[in-house]
Design a protein around this motif. Structure first.
Motif, short mmCIF file in Angstrom:
data_model
loop_
_atom_site.label_atom_id
_atom_site.label_comp_id
_atom_site.label_asym_id
_atom_site.label_seq_id
_atom_site.Cartn_x
_atom_site.Cartn_y
_atom_site.Cartn_z
N GLN A 118 -6.32 4.86 -9.12
CA GLN A 118 -7.64 5.34 -9.52
C GLN A 118 -7.59 6.88 -9.64
N LEU A 142 0.83 -1.20 0.00
CA LEU A 142 0.00 0.00 0.00
C LEU A 142 0.86 1.25 0.00
N THR A 167 -9.68 7.73 -2.92
CA THR A 167 -10.85 7.50 -2.07
C THR A 167 -10.41 7.31 -0.64
N SER A 168 -9.12 7.35 -0.40
CA SER A 168 -8.63 7.04 0.92
C SER A 168 -7.19 7.52 1.02
N PRO A 169 -6.76 7.92 2.20
CA PRO A 169 -5.34 8.24 2.35
C PRO A 169 -4.46 7.01 2.22
N THR A 226 -9.41 9.42 -8.88
CA THR A 226 -9.68 10.20 -7.68
C THR A 226 -9.34 9.35 -6.46
N GLY A 268 -8.39 -1.23 11.52
CA GLY A 268 -8.19 0.17 11.15
C GLY A 268 -7.36 0.91 12.19
N TYR A 313 -14.56 -2.23 8.39
CA TYR A 313 -14.35 -2.16 9.84
C TYR A 313 -15.61 -2.53 10.64
N ARG A 351 -14.25 3.32 -0.60
CA ARG A 351 -13.66 3.85 0.64
C ARG A 351 -13.76 2.85 1.79
N ARG A 370 -13.66 5.95 8.30
CA ARG A 370 -13.14 6.12 6.94
C ARG A 370 -14.00 7.07 6.13
N TYR A 373 -3.86 12.59 -1.96
CA TYR A 373 -4.49 13.87 -2.23
C TYR A 373 -3.50 14.92 -2.74
#
Ligand code: SF4
Ligand code: SF4
Lengths: 309, 473
Positions: A171, A152, A175-177, A173, A236, B208, B204, B186, A158
């Motif tokens: 991708q 990853l 969608t996640s950091p 745009t 997470g 979780y 996204r 998220r 961003y």
């Protein structure tokens, strides 16, 4: 009316001193370096292999910064040893976990045990420890029991234009950091064993980088670690993380690119390297001092403005 | 006032047959995939009963929704940290039958039997639970798990002659204050500005399951195959084209109505944090939901960018009429503080009864009084009005009054016309209301049941950047 004038710069100076002290503390609180042993030949994938050097214990603490916070702050550790050859590098990560939590079909309430290793993408300056920033991303290897391993990148998303992202195989745009690197960069292998209340996970990846957002480990590098205990509902942000740890590649006497040479066993570096403390540039101490002085100056200006009134 | 428009649904429970056509069409369209077998974005519960997943209303067990903590809204999962999301035990292990055997078995004295096999791993299994298990003889012992039955009702319920039942179809409520959304670290869940549909962004989501635990209706489901969570999408591709969701379209009893509700986004948090749940319920209808005929609301809606066809649709909305104008439809468990936007007209059933002795109540007329109805008002109030029996009684009175009025038009019986007038007056309805209610509840046509403006995508100002994200093709 003279009081505030003195008070403000005074407070600011005090803050500056404290910040500078903290900065120094952050810098000196680094782990000692872990020696990455050179192996001339294929790397071990069995955690029980005698080829693994003595591991270093890396302490981990529960993150307490962002929602959702851990139920209780607890201290854990992961034992790390690493080996490399001319092309690949392997890590053996071992940590205690009383329950084996493995993702399985229909496992709606199962959170898998997991481990992650994070590397700076750039060598210029160590990134922010909590998964990097837009201008200084990190490359993460993320393994989850029963799910597998992912390569990853975190932080970069961003800061890139859609065109740059497309060129990088991401991708358009973000969608996640935290994002999966493209398929061509999914080059990490994992071998895991759960035995006697502990996980033994071997992660093998190329020594060099195969993607601009993947770290090269062909020279001394830093890494940080995290583990998740699934039985505690960890997933997470609920995890235990380490600080940056220095890794030092043991230099083979014979260059790894000369396969005709007999297996080199002697090495240039001695065991003392392991205990040597590396000063790592985070935000350096002098930067905190400069910030402090600036704050003090601002305070003086504010004081003057107050007096005019 | 910050006006927003939402596509919302009302269900007239009196007409629900419990046929589960809605459930099956939804399954065939959206969840007919591996990892989604146990998901029922739409399910119909036979109540009293434990519901699906088992005891979803019992938040001591499932930790859904919001609570007030020092006057502030807090997620229950933030307070109780050592919770787990529901497991397969709380749902059921989905199964099919080994039909192949029926064709391949060699001829013997015995008939071949198609045994149940797990849809998760294909192994033979014993079926011991299902999504509506209490409907089967095997599951009757689960009936009394219903959290809406108080101890007294439980003892009454066990007297066979007083047994009552009703159907409760459920989908995601597309709440105004969704706890699923708030729980996601998220930020994978979002509520669409233009129509209020709550969606899980699959790109996204990291699986979780905070949302699964935090939704008090248990309407987010975790897909073990993809490792991500999913939920009812109110068939948004259909909604955008002005079509009703498939559950509503195919509903055999024609119990489902779909239309626009205008609401005041500025009031949402304040009302959700109202300490008294029954007051919360009333303020939800009175303050949060807006009157689309009010000139102030119309001008505020216009300045908020809501197109005129949406405002007209809000005025024609069957949901607006049921919820706000006549106040005969209520949200499910408003005390969970998510301000759910799917509404229910409580059932009268069975309305007509002549078996006075059998039902134990004093039957005074063809149509019983509210106090003589078979389903205890208290039970309905526990479900729909945070326990406020007066609100349910008022609604049931209106529904009965309309029937008496309609009967008086068709039956010649001395004094019936007067009786109808009196019933309407008691219920606070005009003859015109009664007429309109009768048309909408009993004989509404497609275009009266579904008033859905098309979606102009007015908030998607940079579609090229949003390509591939959040439903833009
Ligand atoms: S009902 Fe739907 S919108 Fe409301 S909290 Fe549950 S999943 Fe979210
Ligand atoms: S299709 Fe309509 S009548 Fe049948 S169960 Fe669903 S809501 Fe009830």
């Amino acid at each position: 009316m003279r009081r505030p004038e003195l008070l403000l710069p005074g407070v600011a100076l005090a803050v500056a001193v404290v910040l500078a002290a903290l900065g120094v503390m952050v810098v000196t609180a680094q782990e000692s370096a872990v020696l990455v042993k050179f192996i001339n030949g294929s790397l071990p994938v069995d955690p029980a292999s005698p080829l693994w050097p003595k591991p270093a214990d890396v302490p981990l603490t529960s993150q307490t910064l962002v929602y959702p916070l851990a139920p209780a702050v607890e201290n854990r550790a992961v034992s790390v040893s690493a080996v490399y050859n001319g092309t690949h590098i392997a890590f053996l990560l071992t940590w205690k976990d009383a329950t084996q939590d493995v993702a399985k079909p229909g496992g709606l309430d199962v959170f898998p045990d997991a481990v992650a290793v994070q590397f700076p993408v750039s060598r210029a300056q160590l990134p922010y420890i909590c998964m990097g920033t837009v201008d200084n991303p990190v490359n993460i290897i993320y393994w989850r029991a029963g799910v597998g391993v992912e390569n990853l990148v975190a932080g970069a998303g961003y800061g890139l234009s859609p065109q740059q992202r497309e060129a990088l195989g991401l991708q358009t745009t973000p969608t996640s950091p935290v994002e999966l690197l493209p398929d061509s960069a999914q080059v990490v292998q994992a071998y895991a064993v759960y035995k006697d209340g502990a996980w033994y996970v071997v992660l093998v990846r190329p020594l060099g980088s195969v993607h601009p957002l993947m770290s090269s480990l062909a020279d001394d590098f830093s890494a940080a670690f995290a583990t998740w205990d699934g039985s505690k509902g960890e997933r997470g942000g609920l995890k235990a993380t380490s600080g940056w740890v220095q890794f030092h590649l043991e230099r083979p006497i014979f260059a790894a690119t000369q396969p005709t040479q007999p297996a080199p066993t002697a090495t240039q570096t001695s065991a003392t390297t392991v205990t040597q403390t590396y000063v790592v540039e985070t935000t350096p101490a002098w930067a905190w001092v400069v910030i402090g002085v600036l704050v003090a100056l601002l305070a003086v200006v504010a004081g003057l403005a107050l007096r005019r009134k | 006032m910050k006006v927003r428009a939402q596509i919302s649904m009302a269900m007239n429970l009196d007409k629900c047959l419990g046929c589960n056509t809605c459930t099956v069409t939804c399954k065939n369209v959206w969840t007919n995939r591996q990892g989604a077998e146990y998901m029922w974005w739409n399910n119909v519960e036979t109540r009293p009963g434990p519901g699906y997943p088992r005891q979803w209303e019992n938040q001591d067990k499932h930790n859904g929704g919001w609570v007030l903590d020092g006057g502030k809204l807090k997620l229950r999962i933030e307070i109780k940290k050592d919770y787990k999301p529901p497991g397969l035990d709380d749902y059921y292990e989905p199964w099919t039958y080994e039909y192949e055997v029926l064709f391949s078995e060699k001829q013997t004295d015995q008939q071949p039997v198609a045994r149940p096999i797990s849809l998760i791993d294909g192994r033979p299994m014993d079926v011991s639970n299902g999504p509506n298990w209490n409907d089967d003889l095997a599951g009757t012992d689960l009936l009394l798990e219903d959290p809406n039955l108080d101890p007294l009702q439980k003892s009454i319920y066990t007297q066979f002659k007083d047994v009552f039942m009703m159907y409760l179809p459920r989908i995601c409520n597309h709440c105004l204050n969704p706890s699923c959304l708030a729980a996601c670290p998220r930020k994978a869940i979002y509520k669409r500005e233009e129509d209020g549909i709550v969606l899980v962004d699959q790109s996204r989501c990291r699986g979780y399951r905070y949302c699964v635990a935090a939704c008090p209706y248990k309407k987010v489901y975790y897909n073990w195959k993809t490792g991500k969570s999913e939920k009812c999408i109110l068939c948004y591709p259909r909604i955008e084209a002005g079509q009703p969701p498939v559950c509503a379209l195919t509903c055999v009893g024609k119990i489902r109505y779909v239309g626009v509700l205008l609401y005041d986004a500025d009031k949402v948090l304040d009302v959700a944090a109202e300490p008294d749940p029954t007051r919360l319920m009333r303020r939800f209808i009175d303050e949060v939901l807006l009157d689309p005929f009010d000139p102030d609301v119309i001008s505020a809606a216009r300045s908020a960018g809501i197109p005129d066809d949406w405002i007209t649709a809000a005025q024609r909305s069957p949901v607006y009429k049921m919820v706000k104008k006549w106040q005969v439809a209520f949200p499910l468990h408003p005390e969970f503080r998510t301000l759910p936007m799917i509404f229910y007209v409580p059932p009268l059933s069975p309305v007509v009864t002549t078996f006075e002795q059998a039902y134990g109540a004093k039957i005074t007329d063809v149509f019983p009084r509210v106090s003589e109805l078979r389903i205890p008002v208290k039970y309905l109030a526990s479900m729909f009005t945070a326990g406020d029996t007066a609100l349910v009684e008022q609604a049931l009175k209106k529904l009965i009054a309309v029937r008496i009025y309609e009967r008086s038009k068709n039956v010649t019986e001395p004094g019936l016309a007067d009786k109808a007038k009196q019933a309407l007056a008691e219920a606070g309805l005009t003859e015109q209301d009664a007429e309109e209610m009768y048309r909408l509840f009993a004989i509404a046509r497609y275009e009266d049941r579904f008033v859905i403006p098309t979606n102009p995508k007015r908030y998607a100002n940079q579609p090229q950047l949003q390509r591939g994200v959040a439903g833009l093709p």
